[in-house]
Each structure stands twice: as structure tokens, then as C-alpha cells.
Design a protein around this motif. Structure first.
Motif, PDB file in Angstrom:
ATOM      1  N   ILE A   1     -19.739  -3.069 -10.025  1.00 22.65           N
ATOM      2  CA  ILE A   1     -18.437  -3.939  -9.732  1.00 22.65           C
ATOM      3  C   ILE A   1     -17.389  -3.365 -10.642  1.00 22.65           C
ATOM      4  N   VAL A   2     -16.199  -3.074 -10.158  1.00 20.01           N
ATOM      5  CA  VAL A   2     -15.007  -2.588 -10.431  1.00 20.01           C
ATOM      6  C   VAL A   2     -13.765  -3.570 -10.344  1.00 20.01           C
ATOM      7  N   ALA A   3     -12.748  -3.888 -11.333  1.00 25.53           N
ATOM      8  CA  ALA A   3     -11.786  -4.691 -11.437  1.00 25.53           C
ATOM      9  C   ALA A   3     -10.447  -4.019 -11.371  1.00 25.53           C
ATOM     10  N   LEU A   4      -9.585  -4.315 -10.896  1.00 28.43           N
ATOM     11  CA  LEU A   4      -8.052  -3.867 -11.190  1.00 28.43           C
ATOM     12  C   LEU A   4      -7.116  -5.092 -10.971  1.00 28.43           C
ATOM     13  N   GLY A   5      -5.817  -4.831 -11.349  1.00 25.94           N
ATOM     14  CA  GLY A   5      -4.625  -5.842 -10.903  1.00 25.94           C
ATOM     15  C   GLY A   5      -3.268  -5.537 -10.985  1.00 25.94           C
ATOM     16  N   GLY A   6      -2.373  -6.170 -10.452  1.00 23.53           N
ATOM     17  CA  GLY A   6      -1.243  -5.848 -10.094  1.00 23.53           C
ATOM     18  C   GLY A   6      -0.205  -6.797  -9.056  1.00 23.53           C
ATOM     19  N   THR A   7       0.889  -6.509  -9.158  1.00 20.44           N
ATOM     20  CA  THR A   7       1.652  -7.025  -8.114  1.00 20.44           C
ATOM     21  C   THR A   7       1.512  -6.855  -6.872  1.00 20.44           C
ATOM     22  N   PHE A   8       1.373  -5.582  -6.504  1.00 14.74           N
ATOM     23  CA  PHE A   8       1.009  -4.790  -5.219  1.00 14.74           C
ATOM     24  C   PHE A   8       2.220  -5.386  -4.041  1.00 14.74           C
ATOM     25  N   ASP A   9       3.265  -5.047  -4.436  1.00 10.35           N
ATOM     26  CA  ASP A   9       4.560  -5.676  -3.657  1.00 10.35           C
ATOM     27  C   ASP A   9       5.098  -4.434  -3.039  1.00 10.35           C
ATOM     28  N   HIS A  10       5.026  -4.817  -1.368  1.00 10.60           N
ATOM     29  CA  HIS A  10       5.443  -3.722  -0.730  1.00 10.60           C
ATOM     30  C   HIS A  10       4.586  -2.371  -0.972  1.00 10.60           C
ATOM     31  N   LEU A  11       3.496  -2.580  -0.728  1.00  8.27           N
ATOM     32  CA  LEU A  11       2.273  -1.495  -1.017  1.00  8.27           C
ATOM     33  C   LEU A  11       2.970  -0.210  -0.709  1.00  8.27           C
ATOM     34  N   HIS A  12       2.614   0.736  -1.725  1.00  4.53           N
ATOM     35  CA  HIS A  12       3.326   2.202  -1.735  1.00  4.53           C
ATOM     36  C   HIS A  12       2.315   2.949  -2.341  1.00  4.53           C
ATOM     37  N   ALA A  13       2.512   4.183  -2.049  1.00  3.36           N
ATOM     38  CA  ALA A  13       1.877   5.218  -2.448  1.00  3.36           C
ATOM     39  C   ALA A  13       0.865   5.121  -3.869  1.00  3.36           C
TER      40      ALA A  13
ATOM     41  N   ALA B   1       0.343 -14.297  -0.062  1.00  2.23           N
ATOM     42  CA  ALA B   1      -0.632 -14.186   0.885  1.00  2.23           C
ATOM     43  C   ALA B   1      -0.572 -12.962   1.755  1.00  2.23           C
ATOM     44  N   ARG B   2       0.804 -12.585   1.789  1.00  2.00           N
ATOM     45  CA  ARG B   2       1.188 -10.890   2.216  1.00  2.00           C
ATOM     46  C   ARG B   2       0.587 -10.107   1.642  1.00  2.00           C
ATOM     47  N   ARG B   3       1.056  -9.892   0.288  1.00  2.53           N
ATOM     48  CA  ARG B   3       0.411  -9.036  -0.569  1.00  2.53           C
ATOM     49  C   ARG B   3      -1.216  -8.784  -0.871  1.00  2.53           C
ATOM     50  N   ALA B   4      -1.768 -10.057  -0.824  1.00  2.00           N
ATOM     51  CA  ALA B   4      -3.089  -9.863  -0.677  1.00  2.00           C
ATOM     52  C   ALA B   4      -3.814  -9.287   0.511  1.00  2.00           C
ATOM     53  N   ASP B   5      -3.347  -9.576   1.565  1.00  2.00           N
ATOM     54  CA  ASP B   5      -3.726  -9.228   2.875  1.00  2.00           C
ATOM     55  C   ASP B   5      -3.538  -7.815   2.998  1.00  2.00           C
ATOM     56  N   ARG B   6      -2.278  -7.203   2.586  1.00  2.00           N
ATOM     57  CA  ARG B   6      -2.180  -5.791   2.671  1.00  2.00           C
ATOM     58  C   ARG B   6      -3.015  -4.968   1.830  1.00  2.00           C
ATOM     59  N   VAL B   7      -3.587  -5.546   0.520  1.00  2.00           N
ATOM     60  CA  VAL B   7      -4.415  -5.004  -0.095  1.00  2.00           C
ATOM     61  C   VAL B   7      -5.753  -4.896   0.297  1.00  2.00           C
ATOM     62  N   ARG B   8      -6.202  -6.067   0.930  1.00  2.00           N
ATOM     63  CA  ARG B   8      -7.412  -6.138   1.491  1.00  2.00           C
ATOM     64  C   ARG B   8      -7.399  -5.165   2.810  1.00  2.00           C
ATOM     65  N   SER B   9      -6.544  -4.967   3.482  1.00  2.00           N
ATOM     66  CA  SER B   9      -6.601  -4.318   4.760  1.00  2.00           C
ATOM     67  C   SER B   9      -6.636  -2.894   4.185  1.00  2.00           C
ATOM     68  N   PHE B  10      -5.984  -2.106   3.237  1.00  2.00           N
ATOM     69  CA  PHE B  10      -6.122  -0.983   2.782  1.00  2.00           C
ATOM     70  C   PHE B  10      -7.493  -0.713   2.392  1.00  2.00           C
ATOM     71  N   LEU B  11      -7.954  -1.459   1.387  1.00  2.00           N
ATOM     72  CA  LEU B  11      -9.334  -1.354   0.784  1.00  2.00           C
ATOM     73  C   LEU B  11     -10.450  -1.126   2.172  1.00  2.00           C
ATOM     74  N   THR B  12     -10.330  -2.114   2.995  1.00  2.00           N
ATOM     75  CA  THR B  12     -11.134  -1.825   3.942  1.00  2.00           C
ATOM     76  C   THR B  12     -11.165  -0.660   4.807  1.00  2.00           C
ATOM     77  N   SER B  13      -9.968  -0.102   4.974  1.00  2.00           N
ATOM     78  CA  SER B  13     -10.006   1.178   5.607  1.00  2.00           C
ATOM     79  C   SER B  13     -10.425   2.466   4.877  1.00  2.00           C
ATOM     80  N   PHE B  14      -9.972   2.238   3.545  1.00  2.00           N
ATOM     81  CA  PHE B  14     -10.530   3.280   2.627  1.00  2.00           C
ATOM     82  C   PHE B  14     -11.911   3.438   2.393  1.00  2.00           C
ATOM     83  N   LYS B  15     -12.402   2.366   2.250  1.00  2.00           N
ATOM     84  CA  LYS B  15     -14.055   2.402   1.882  1.00  2.00           C
ATOM     85  C   LYS B  15     -14.660   1.119   2.367  1.00  2.00           C
TER      86      LYS B  15
END
Length: 293
Positions: free
Chosen positions: A176-188, A228-242
């Protein structure tokens, strides 16, 4: 001439912004060989208006014990690829170009892609491959009704940057790994951080996303995306990545972020900018009933 190679086209580098969504797919013998991607990444970026997905296949991405690539090798590969594409996009004033780098195990020639990758190819307007990979990715080519372009690997005779002396002491993965951030307008930068967390996780990644009420005094708050928007984009990217991991996206209410959510967190991934907050979280965890990580 085989039916597969007959559908390939040479890249016309004079054409820019031709396609809305493009996919670049390639085999890598090793994560340290990222320089061979230079021309292909640049050409695909020039020709893409909205979204570019780079899918890299390698035995090093198979997560099979000692075959798993080193943390530092993966970080360099991701950073180089994102920076290379971003530099081209910025030069062309395409600051909103969305780009993902996805790592996959070796692809079986003529085999169907994963469910996630099948969805990606449905959205793509163009596909970029290396000429020598055309047979390996024949499934992609047959499924694509859009233009398919070939590229030659970029020749490179430089020396690889050596890994840090203690690179072999870094534990390869954690449950189990954790991280945090604002993740506004998800960028590189966000995507590299998220990717590295997912890379070393075996079961679950917990992502703390800064709650809206902690951003009321932030500059330019009127352009911030909602929680909600930031959380959705984070989940979508992670699901694609792994695909296959459990992703727990939680709102951050204080400086300790997601580290108070699960007592079984073994690793915390931070950027240099958030290192002090990570140290605070580590201290807080050590002083509470949570395990030290």
C-alpha cells in the motif's frame, strides 16, 4: 508485402495538428533506452491537437521479481518522455495538449490488446509505430481504421547517466502506497508522481486530493477545478496507467493528507516541493498508532 505493413505510411513532418487524438506504441529493450523514442515522440506531438497516449512495452514492466525495472530508471524514462513531448507542444503553443505515458509488459505478436488499450484505440485518430514493431502490434494495426505511421528509432551513441550509488537498496514495491496533492488541471508533473506511486504499489494506492475548503485563499482560485473533477481525473489516469490496483481517492483536510486513512501504508511518494509535508506526515505516523513508513 504482408497485409500489415501495406497499411503503414511514412510520417509527413510538415503536417502539424492533424489529428485530435493519437497513440504512439513501441517496444523498449530497456527503460534506459528511451532516447530511441525522440523522433517518434516529437513527430506524434507535432501532429496531435488534443491528446497523445504513449504506450511502451518492455519485459522490465512485467513486475516479475528481479525483472522489474529500478525506481530511478522508471522515473527517468517517464520524466524524459513527458518533458520531450511537453517542450514540443509548448513551442507550438499547444499548452493544453493532454499527454499520457503508459507502461505495459511485453506484447504478444498478433494477440489482442488489453481491455483498457482496446478502448484507447477506439478513440485514436492516428497510430504511430516503429517499423520493426509492425508485426508485433499487428492487432492494433488491423483494428485501426485510421492512418498508421511508421518511424525509425532515433540513433543515439551517448552514455547513460549512472544510477545513484544506493539505487539497489531501494525496495522495489510495497502493498500500500500513499501520496497527496491538489492535482488541479492534471499535468505532466502530477502524472509522473502518480505513476511512480502506482509503479511501486502491489495492492492499493491511496491518493489524498486537497479539499476545496483548504484552497479558499489560493491565488486564481476562480479557475481551480472542483474536488470532484480533480479526483475523477486522478482516478482515470491511474486506472489507465496500472489497471488492476485498488485506488482510494480521499479528500485532504489537513497537512498529514492520506497518511491517517490507512494504518497499513508502507510508503509515501512525494515531490521535492512537498518533501517537508511528507516529513511531517512521517513524523505524525511514527508518533501515532500507525506503523512507521
Amino acid at each position: 508485402m504482408s497485409p500489415v505493413t501495406s497499411s503503414l505510411h511514412e510520417i509527413d513532418t510538415s503536417k502539424d495538428n492533424t489529428y485530435s487524438t493519437s497513440i504512439l506504441i513501441a517496444n523498449l529493450s530497456s527503460p534506459v533506452d528511451y532516447h530511441v523514442l525522440e523522433s517518434a515522440v516529437r513527430n506524434a506531438t507535432r501532429s496531435t491537437k488534443d491528446r497523445l497516449v504513449v504506450i511502451l512495452h518492455s519485459m522490465a514492466f512485467a513486475n516479475q521479481g528481479d525483472l522489474q525495472a529500478n525506481w530511478f530508471e522508471i522515473q527517468r524514462l517517464l520524466t524524459w518522455t513527458y518533458v520531450e513531448s511537453t517542450a514540443v507542444a509548448q513551442d507550438m503553443d499547444k499548452v493544453l495538449l493532454d499527454m499520457d505515458v503508459l507502461l505495459r509488459p511485453p506484447h504478444i505478436p498478433a494477440a489482442a490488446g488489453s481491455t483498457e488499450d482496446k478502448e484507447l484505440i477506439k478513440e485514436a485518430d492516428a497510430l504511430y509505430v516503429f517499423k520493426d514493431d509492425s508485426d508485433t502490434f499487428s492487432w492494433w494495426i488491423w483494428r485501426s481504421s485510421n492512418p498508421i505511421y511508421i518511424s525509425e528509432p532515433t540513433s543515439w551513441s551517448g552514455s547513460h547517466i549512472p544510477l545513484p550509488p544506493d539505487a539497489d537498496k531501494v525496495k522495489p514495491s510495497f502493498p500500500i502506497v500513499a501520496l497527496g496533492g491538489t492535482f488541479d488541471h492534471l499535468h505532466a508533473g502530477h502524472k509522473i508522481l502518480l505513476s511512480m506511486a502506482a509503479w511501486i504499489a502491489r495492492k492499493k494506492v491511496i491518493v489524498g486530493v486537497t479539499d476545496d475548503n483548504l484552497l479558499v485563499n489560493k491565488a486564481n482560485k476562480h479557475v481551480l477545478e472542483s474536488l470532484a473533477r480533480r479526483a475523477d481525473r486522478v482516478r482515470s489516469f491511474l486506472t489507465s496507467f496500472k489497471p488492476g490496483l485498488e485506488y482510494d481517492i480521499v479528500p485532504i483536510q489537513d497537512v498529514y493528507g492520506p497518511t491517517t486513512v490507512d494504518p497499513n501504508i508502507q510508503a509515501l511518494v512525494v515531490s521535492k516541493e512537498t518533501l517537508s509535508g511528507g516529513a511531517a506526515s512521517r513524523f505524525h505516523s511514527a508518533g501515532s498508532s500507525h506503523h512507521r513508513f
